[in-house]
Design an enzyme around this catalytic site. Sequence first.
Site, PDB file in Angstrom:
ATOM      1  N   HIS A 267     -12.342  39.706   7.742  1.00 20.94           N
ATOM      2  CA  HIS A 267     -11.646  40.567   8.729  1.00 20.94           C
ATOM      3  C   HIS A 267     -10.030  40.290   8.870  1.00 20.94           C
ATOM      4  O   HIS A 267      -9.420  40.380   7.691  1.00 20.94           O
ATOM      5  CB  HIS A 267     -12.361  40.494  10.113  1.00 20.94           C
ATOM      6  CG  HIS A 267     -11.857  41.340  11.176  1.00 20.94           C
ATOM      7  ND1 HIS A 267     -10.970  42.577  10.902  1.00 20.94           N
ATOM      8  CD2 HIS A 267     -11.921  41.310  12.623  1.00 20.94           C
ATOM      9  CE1 HIS A 267     -10.752  43.086  12.253  1.00 20.94           C
ATOM     10  NE2 HIS A 267     -11.408  42.298  13.283  1.00 20.94           N
ATOM     11  N   HIS A 306     -12.604  48.481   2.431  1.00 24.26           N
ATOM     12  CA  HIS A 306     -12.725  48.799   3.799  1.00 24.26           C
ATOM     13  C   HIS A 306     -13.945  49.600   4.265  1.00 24.26           C
ATOM     14  O   HIS A 306     -14.500  50.488   3.452  1.00 24.26           O
ATOM     15  CB  HIS A 306     -11.642  49.586   4.259  1.00 24.26           C
ATOM     16  CG  HIS A 306     -11.081  49.499   6.137  1.00 24.26           C
ATOM     17  ND1 HIS A 306     -11.807  50.199   6.842  1.00 24.26           N
ATOM     18  CD2 HIS A 306     -10.412  48.572   6.275  1.00 24.26           C
ATOM     19  CE1 HIS A 306     -11.463  49.674   8.121  1.00 24.26           C
ATOM     20  NE2 HIS A 306     -10.566  48.740   7.686  1.00 24.26           N
ATOM     21  N   ASP A 362      -4.168  44.200   4.760  1.00 28.82           N
ATOM     22  CA  ASP A 362      -3.822  42.989   4.471  1.00 28.82           C
ATOM     23  C   ASP A 362      -3.361  42.817   3.084  1.00 28.82           C
ATOM     24  O   ASP A 362      -2.674  41.793   2.716  1.00 28.82           O
ATOM     25  CB  ASP A 362      -5.092  42.317   4.678  1.00 28.82           C
ATOM     26  CG  ASP A 362      -5.712  42.161   6.166  1.00 28.82           C
ATOM     27  OD1 ASP A 362      -4.738  41.878   6.901  1.00 28.82           O
ATOM     28  OD2 ASP A 362      -7.018  42.161   6.523  1.00 28.82           O
TER      29      ASP A 362
HETATM   30  N1  ACO Z   1     -13.737  43.417  -4.195  1.00 34.12           N
HETATM   31  C1  ACO Z   1     -14.742  43.478  -5.142  1.00 34.12           C
HETATM   32  N2  ACO Z   1     -15.842  44.364  -4.739  1.00 34.12           N
HETATM   33  C2  ACO Z   1     -15.827  45.049  -3.574  1.00 34.12           C
HETATM   34  C3  ACO Z   1     -14.815  44.541  -2.481  1.00 34.12           C
HETATM   35  C4  ACO Z   1     -13.679  44.040  -2.935  1.00 34.12           C
HETATM   36  N3  ACO Z   1     -12.872  43.591  -2.062  1.00 34.12           N
HETATM   37  N4  ACO Z   1     -15.057  45.216  -1.476  1.00 34.12           N
HETATM   38  C5  ACO Z   1     -16.391  45.718  -1.631  1.00 34.12           C
HETATM   39  N5  ACO Z   1     -16.750  45.697  -2.725  1.00 34.12           N
HETATM   40  C6  ACO Z   1     -17.902  46.213  -3.468  1.00 34.12           C
HETATM   41  C7  ACO Z   1     -19.069  45.629  -3.195  1.00 34.12           C
HETATM   42  O1  ACO Z   1     -19.623  44.586  -3.767  1.00 34.12           O
HETATM   43  C8  ACO Z   1     -20.298  46.505  -3.050  1.00 34.12           C
HETATM   44  O2  ACO Z   1     -20.677  46.714  -4.528  1.00 34.12           O
HETATM   45  P1  ACO Z   1     -22.158  46.998  -4.917  1.00 34.12           P
HETATM   46  O3  ACO Z   1     -22.187  48.490  -4.215  1.00 34.12           O
HETATM   47  O4  ACO Z   1     -22.183  47.057  -6.497  1.00 34.12           O
HETATM   48  O5  ACO Z   1     -22.928  46.018  -4.162  1.00 34.12           O
HETATM   49  C9  ACO Z   1     -19.378  47.822  -2.549  1.00 34.12           C
HETATM   50  O6  ACO Z   1     -18.221  47.564  -3.063  1.00 34.12           O
HETATM   51  C10 ACO Z   1     -19.752  48.080  -1.298  1.00 34.12           C
HETATM   52  O7  ACO Z   1     -19.300  47.075  -0.429  1.00 34.12           O
HETATM   53  P2  ACO Z   1     -19.628  46.639   1.093  1.00 34.12           P
HETATM   54  O8  ACO Z   1     -19.398  45.148   1.220  1.00 34.12           O
HETATM   55  O9  ACO Z   1     -20.957  47.166   1.291  1.00 34.12           O
HETATM   56  O10 ACO Z   1     -18.632  47.398   1.887  1.00 34.12           O
HETATM   57  P3  ACO Z   1     -18.374  47.047   3.218  1.00 34.12           P
HETATM   58  O11 ACO Z   1     -17.746  48.330   3.823  1.00 34.12           O
HETATM   59  O12 ACO Z   1     -19.565  46.650   3.910  1.00 34.12           O
HETATM   60  O13 ACO Z   1     -17.203  46.074   3.361  1.00 34.12           O
HETATM   61  C11 ACO Z   1     -15.221  44.825   3.428  1.00 34.12           C
HETATM   62  C12 ACO Z   1     -16.013  46.258   3.494  1.00 34.12           C
HETATM   63  C13 ACO Z   1     -15.903  43.536   4.223  1.00 34.12           C
HETATM   64  C14 ACO Z   1     -13.773  45.000   4.128  1.00 34.12           C
HETATM   65  C15 ACO Z   1     -15.041  44.504   1.970  1.00 34.12           C
HETATM   66  O14 ACO Z   1     -14.453  45.916   1.242  1.00 34.12           O
HETATM   67  C16 ACO Z   1     -14.532  43.299   1.641  1.00 34.12           C
HETATM   68  O15 ACO Z   1     -15.065  41.998   1.557  1.00 34.12           O
HETATM   69  N6  ACO Z   1     -13.092  43.431   1.531  1.00 34.12           N
HETATM   70  C17 ACO Z   1     -12.272  41.979   1.001  1.00 34.12           C
HETATM   71  C18 ACO Z   1     -11.869  41.618   2.104  1.00 34.12           C
HETATM   72  C19 ACO Z   1     -10.837  42.267   3.057  1.00 34.12           C
HETATM   73  O16 ACO Z   1      -9.884  42.466   2.458  1.00 34.12           O
HETATM   74  N7  ACO Z   1     -10.978  42.376   4.333  1.00 34.12           N
HETATM   75  C20 ACO Z   1     -10.083  42.997   5.143  1.00 34.12           C
HETATM   76  C21 ACO Z   1     -10.679  44.346   5.683  1.00 34.12           C
HETATM   77  S1  ACO Z   1      -9.263  45.104   6.522  1.00 34.12           S
HETATM   78  C22 ACO Z   1      -9.441  44.416   8.175  1.00 34.12           C
HETATM   79  O17 ACO Z   1     -10.512  43.743   8.410  1.00 34.12           O
HETATM   80  C23 ACO Z   1      -8.339  44.363   8.760  1.00 34.12           C
END
Ligand code: ACO
Length: 430
Positions: A267, A306, A362
């Site tokens: 987050h 996201h 971010d």
């Molecule tokens: N890098 C690589 N792969 C990713 C990323 C990433 N940053 N984010 C998602 N994926 C992939 C996952 O591995 C998954 O792949 P799969 O379908 O082959 O298993 C797919 O994309 C979907 O990902 P989920 O985790 O199901 O998506 P969710 O909506 O639950 O997650 C999240 C959102 C937590 C923000 C995620 O994108 C992430 O971890 N990002 C990196 C951390 C980040 O930047 N967080 C800040 C968010 S903005 C905020 O909170 C202010």
Amino acid sequence: MPDTITITDNRTGKKYEIPVHDGMISATDLRQIKTSEEDFGLGSYDPGFMNTAACTSRVTYIDGDKGILRYRGYPIEELAEKSTYLETAYLVLYGELPTKAQLDDWTYNITHHSILHENIKKFIDGFHHDAHPMSILISTVAALSTFYSEAKNIFDPESRQKQTYRLVAKMPTIAAFAYRHSIGMPFAYPDNDLSYTGNFLNMLFKMTELKYQPHPVLERALDVLFILHADHEQNISTNVMRGIGSAHSDPYCSVAGAAAALYGPLHGGANEQVLRMLNEIGHKDKVPGFIQKVKAGEGRLMGFGHRVYKNYDPRAKIIKKVAYEVFDVKGRNPLLEIALELEKIALEDEYFVKRKLYPNVDFYSGLIYQSMGLPIDMFPVLFAIARTIGWIAHWQEMLLDPEQKNKIARPRQIYKGAQKRPYVPLSQRK
Ligand code: ACO
């Protein structure tokens, strides 16, 4: 056509007509679907709240596919260009842009609640010199509830108003004190002649000069960043704020819990992780190798992806512009080359395109904060200051909503643990 759906329970052959409101069914309407009189009734299972609305809200609107973000109906792009953080904070909380008199009154009250009780300095002093400032912020904001015991009168509008002034006003002071503590500098007190962000820069960076003068470009850049971070509907920290608030805890303890959720690297802690990631990559040429590792499942590309945005995060677009304004004053951040290369490769790569992973808020904010001279540890703290008003707006909305009032946030579970069994004395255990 009626706004209902008909469900046939194949276990019993019975049919049920369930109303549909705003594209949703009420989960409790499923309870009537039973296989027998003893059956508790049908529920819905949704780990991570992937498809469940937990409240009705009028604060923030997001269309993740189209990349739209609006506070109280106003597009984020217009607010970032024309508003100030305090004006936007007023809008987020009260639902309307303030008149001149309302804005003056709000600004006066925020400005005049920024000083901390002197005892707070004593326990900030007690934290270890390398304590993470976010941990200091979380603990200190919770401790405010010991100074303002009337804060527990959460249904008294006057008390809520007072605690709102205090929270919005004191978060920057706590944050600045945490920073000064970490570098062994004496605390700098608030200066009421300065703006909200100008004063925050003063409390962070004032040295021996009699009067600190914030650089107008940096002051405005921080103001814009704060506007962009003011609210984001039902994100995890806001959900925690509503959850703790639903137990009728006081707003200081609730904000501490929300800030704790914000601290997590998935987050608000992501801005900190982006900088660590860029430092680890070290050079533009190493970007393709890093992307390969991410695709192989070795870590995530921080600042990308996201839960709601499946398009470019509108805040990231604005932040990218602000970054260049700050670099004009402070010089180009050497990590920018790596960030731009990462963005370019990721936006063309099938892995990221297929999963609709775009830069989020971010990705660039950390580069700006670093160029302003802030250490990486402080990034989630800055996010928490700006988001405090969003947390309070949602907390108040929840408390006053007749559908939420007195309803503690308590999800159900699917129990798959051991069934009833007799206690085994120690001597008989294998
Ligand atoms: N890098 C690589 N792969 C990713 C990323 C990433 N940053 N984010 C998602 N994926 C992939 C996952 O591995 C998954 O792949 P799969 O379908 O082959 O298993 C797919 O994309 C979907 O990902 P989920 O985790 O199901 O998506 P969710 O909506 O639950 O997650 C999240 C959102 C937590 C923000 C995620 O994108 C992430 O971890 N990002 C990196 C951390 C980040 O930047 N967080 C800040 C968010 S903005 C905020 O909170 C202010």
